[in-house]
Motif scaffolding. Structure first.
Motif, PDB file in Angstrom:
ATOM      1  N   LEU A  24      -5.418   7.203 -11.399  1.00 17.17           N
ATOM      2  CA  LEU A  24      -4.632   5.966 -11.370  1.00 17.17           C
ATOM      3  C   LEU A  24      -4.305   5.489 -12.786  1.00 17.17           C
ATOM      4  CD1 LEU A  24      -6.486   4.048  -8.511  1.00 17.17           C
ATOM      5  CD2 LEU A  24      -4.180   5.016  -8.415  1.00 17.17           C
ATOM      6  N   ASP A  25      -5.264   5.622 -13.681  1.00 15.09           N
ATOM      7  CA  ASP A  25      -5.020   5.226 -15.070  1.00 15.09           C
ATOM      8  C   ASP A  25      -3.974   6.131 -15.719  1.00 15.09           C
ATOM      9  OD1 ASP A  25      -6.738   3.073 -15.079  1.00 15.09           O
ATOM     10  OD2 ASP A  25      -8.464   4.238 -15.730  1.00 15.09           O
ATOM     11  N   ARG A  26      -4.058   7.437 -15.439  1.00 13.12           N
ATOM     12  CA  ARG A  26      -3.079   8.375 -15.992  1.00 13.12           C
ATOM     13  C   ARG A  26      -1.677   8.045 -15.491  1.00 13.12           C
ATOM     14  NH1 ARG A  26      -4.754  13.526 -13.687  1.00 13.12           N
ATOM     15  NH2 ARG A  26      -2.931  14.367 -14.778  1.00 13.12           N
ATOM     16  N   LEU A  27      -1.595   7.755 -14.205  1.00 11.25           N
ATOM     17  CA  LEU A  27      -0.306   7.431 -13.606  1.00 11.25           C
ATOM     18  C   LEU A  27       0.268   6.142 -14.210  1.00 11.25           C
ATOM     19  CD1 LEU A  27       1.830   8.045 -11.449  1.00 11.25           C
ATOM     20  CD2 LEU A  27       0.446   6.720  -9.825  1.00 11.25           C
ATOM     21  N   LEU A  28      -0.595   5.146 -14.410  1.00 13.60           N
ATOM     22  CA  LEU A  28      -0.140   3.863 -14.976  1.00 13.60           C
ATOM     23  C   LEU A  28       0.318   4.039 -16.414  1.00 13.60           C
ATOM     24  CD1 LEU A  28       0.168   0.802 -14.585  1.00 13.60           C
ATOM     25  CD2 LEU A  28      -2.206   0.547 -15.332  1.00 13.60           C
ATOM     26  N   THR A  71       2.300  -0.644  -7.339  1.00 19.55           N
ATOM     27  CA  THR A  71       2.267  -0.948  -5.908  1.00 19.55           C
ATOM     28  C   THR A  71       0.908  -0.618  -5.306  1.00 19.55           C
ATOM     29  OG1 THR A  71       4.646  -0.562  -5.685  1.00 19.55           O
ATOM     30  CG2 THR A  71       3.327  -0.450  -3.670  1.00 19.55           C
ATOM     31  N   VAL A  72       0.400   0.569  -5.629  1.00 17.56           N
ATOM     32  CA  VAL A  72      -0.886   0.961  -5.038  1.00 17.56           C
ATOM     33  C   VAL A  72      -2.040   0.164  -5.648  1.00 17.56           C
ATOM     34  CG1 VAL A  72      -0.093   3.255  -4.395  1.00 17.56           C
ATOM     35  CG2 VAL A  72      -1.138   2.920  -6.641  1.00 17.56           C
ATOM     36  N   LEU A  73      -1.958  -0.143  -6.954  1.00 16.46           N
ATOM     37  CA  LEU A  73      -3.022  -0.938  -7.567  1.00 16.46           C
ATOM     38  C   LEU A  73      -3.058  -2.344  -6.969  1.00 16.46           C
ATOM     39  CD1 LEU A  73      -2.768   0.093 -11.339  1.00 16.46           C
ATOM     40  CD2 LEU A  73      -4.706   0.491  -9.800  1.00 16.46           C
TER      41      LEU A  73
END
Length: 646
Positions: free
Chosen positions: A84-88, A108-110
């Motif tokens: 999730l951090d990589r994606l952000l 959106t997912v966070l």
């Protein structure tokens, strides 16, 4: 593992996977599409390739409800915080042509995950706040911005660590200016106001600095617009937020940053919002908040803020420029009537409990704000010809005077009630005397009978921290100085023994290390009042008490010894000369604390004043005449003074 998501062609590969997966879950029932089983989604999220995880997240956003907290928690644990951090980071940085898609997906997912309290309150979420604020500062698309607000609200309300991370990472500075980019009344606007409300409550006095006051000024300017344009429940949320900012312990230090705002539209928005609240049927508590805003606006920008055109969204034409003034005055009058009635009941009739004590203190604070509004309006009206913008017509001016008269009448009744119950000490009572004094300074004959009946009482009122009456006399000095220009006023002051209070007030003002006052105006008002009554002593058959005036003689001599101001010397000497008219050197020496040294000081004062004869001190000619004329009358009773003048 890679620091950024590997660059699959997200829009083609991931969406293709989603479509293929969706086809496989079509059930036997015709044309009915079912959501993919959670286990299948979790398998994708735990996959080795980024494409699988991205596809899994896309499925989550399309097929799972935000209130399915159990499933959301399982999804969060499956995908892992690292991905999730990589994606952000990819979405907020160099994600190529798909960067906006990555960013929207990650936010959106966070935001969805943060609906799970355990996730929202986690350390990982609090650590993401600086990056979220950085994303917001780049002015992303409105749908992305809305997700940011949602995420920040959920994290900040979930834990103390979250809200403090948002506050200390510059949340106020980022969120407030961006509110102008949001649609009025939108969900994002609502969430933004809620976040700001929360942040304001978390500001500690220890954290207040120049930067924090600047941030709060941004909040006021941004929320003022919403306060003006909204016409739903969110308008009251904006009102409460603004009121909370101005009720802050150090809110006065916010005034200068607000005065320095490059765009003054916020002040017009505030006027529009206040008018909108006060002229509509809303709860009394909401009108009270609006009046608090009005009082602060006048403290910041001056009384002229009351006058200005108001354009309400629901009204085609501008309202008259004096509408805000009239509404604030009339609403303040109503609040003062209600608060004084409630306070009188709580003080003299209701049983005393800890809760009533707290309620009484709160009402007294509100009453002080209403009094401040009335005083500011009095100040504006007294100089209306000099101010920018004038009242629209004479009828409006007369209406203002009528309402002020009625308001002062209510306050006088409050003091009368206190007098009848033997109460003389209290912050609320002293504030009552102050507002009455402010009005009577401009219209000394207003409420004449009530003022005459209560004059002795008002001069005896003490503040909570006073050992004897002082400030109450200072507040009434402008009125006393004016009414004693006529014999009727002198008779009133003599009969009520109010002159004693004026003498004692003057002694405190001029003695070394005396009482603190805003300027020397009070000294000269007290001197003029005493001079007036002494000049009319024989006309009104006034017999002063020598004990009262012997103390004043000593104080005046000491004051003159310590000043080089010729006007002060002449004022002191003229009063002494008038006092000498009804006493003698022998009588003074019989008074306690009055001795030969005191007499020598007085002799030096008279000699000093007489030496100015012929020196062209035109502004003190009347005082010099009082001294010289008096000298011829009482010289034979004051040999010590005559000796000094040979």
């Amino acid at each position: 593992m890679k620091d950024t998501v590997s660059p699959p062609v997200l829009c083609s590969i991931s969406i293709a996977i989603v479509s293929q997966f969706a086809s496989s879950v079509i059930m036997a029932e015709p044309q009915e599409v079912r959501s993919p089983p959670l286990d299948d989604c979790l398998k994708l999220l735990k996959g080795e390739r980024d494409e699988q995880r991205l596809a899994g997240l896309l499925l989550v956003t399309k097929f799972f409800r935000n209130d399915d907290l159990v499933s959301l928690k399982k999804v969060y644990e499956a995908v892992g915080t690292h991905f999730l951090d990589r994606l952000l980071r990819t979405g907020s940085g160099d994600g190529g042509e798909n960067r906006d898609v990555y960013l929207q997906l990650s936010l959106t997912v966070l935001a969805a995950f943060c609906r799970v309290p355990e996730i929202a309150s986690s350390e990982e979420m609090a650590l993401r706040i600086p990056l979220i604020l950085e994303i917001m500062s780049k002015r992303p698309a409105s749908n992305t911005l809305e997700e940011c607000y949602e995420l920040l609200y959920l994290v900040s309300t979930a834990s103390q660590a979250g809200v403090m991370a948002l506050l200390n990472s510059g949340g106020l500075r980022v969120i407030a200016p961006q509110m102008s980019d949001l649609a009025d009344g939108s969900h994002a606007t609502e969430v933004a106001i809620k976040i700001l409300q929360l942040l304001v409550t978390k500001i500690s006095s220890e954290s207040m600095n120049i930067e924090r006051f600047f941030e709060l000024s941004l909040v006021v300017a941004a929320v003022a617009r919403q306060f003006a344009v909204l016409h739903n429940a969110l308008k009251f949320e904006a009102l409460h937020l603004l009121s909370a900012v101005f009720c802050f312990e150090y809110s006065e230090l916010l005034h200068e940053p607000l005065r320095s705002m490059p765009d003054n539209n916020w002040a017009d928005f505030m006027r529009t919002g206040v008018v909108s609240i006060l002229q509509n049927r809303v709860a009394p508590s909401e009108k009270l908040h609006a009046l608090i805003l009005a009082e602060n606006m006048m403290s910041i920008l001056g009384e002229k803020w009351l006058i200005g055109r108001v354009k309400l969204p629901s009204v085609e034409d501008y309202l008259p420029a004096d509408r805000c003034l009239l509404l604030v005055l009339e609403s303040s009058h109503v609040e003062i009537s209600v608060l004084t009635n409630e306070l009188a009941y709580m003080k003299y009739e209701a049983p005393t409990t800890s809760s009533t004590d707290e309620d009484s203190l709160l009402k007294q604070r509100y009453l002080a704000i209403m009094f401040s509004l009335i005083e500011k309006i009095i100040k504006y009206i007294s100089t209306v010809g000099e101010n920018e913008g004038t009242l629209s017509d004479e009828a409006v001016f007369l209406k203002v005077i009528k309402t002020l008269n009625e308001t002062v009448g209510v306050v006088l009744e409050y003091l009368k009630d206190a007098k009848e119950h033997g109460k003389k000490r209290g912050t609320d009572l002293l504030a009552s005397v102050r507002v009455i004094g402010s009005y009577l300074a401009e219209t000394p004959d207003a409420c004449k009978e009530k003022v005459q009946d209560l004059l002795d009482y008002m001069l005896s009122v003490e503040g909570e921290d006073e050992s004897s009456p002082f400030l109450s006399t200072c507040f009434l000095l402008p009125m006393l100085c004016q009414i004693t220009m006529k014999a009727e006023g002198c008779e009133l002051l003599a009969a009520s023994r109010g002159y004693v209070a004026v003498v004692e007030c003057l002694i405190k003002l001029i003695q070394p290390n005396g009482e603190s006052v805003e300027d020397n105006g009070g000294i000269f008002l007290a001197c003029d009042t005493i001079t007036n009554i002494l000049l009319k002593r024989e006309e009104i058959r006034f017999s002063p008490e020598i004990s009262t005036f012997s103390s004043l003689l000593k104080a005046l001599a000491s004051w003159a010894d310590s000043t080089n101001d010729p006007s002060e010397v002449m004022m002191a000497a003229s009063i002494c000369s008038l006092i000498f008219d009804f006493t003698s050197e022998d009588a003074l020496l019989k008074q306690p604390n009055f001795n030969g040294s005191s007499l020598d000081s007085l002799a030096r004062l008279i000699t000093r004043s007489l030496s100015s004869w012929g020196q062209g001190i035109s502004d003190a000619a009347d005082l010099l005449e009082i001294i010289t004329a008096g000298y011829s009358r009482w010289a034979d009773r004051f040999p010590t003074i005559v000796k000094h003048n040979r």
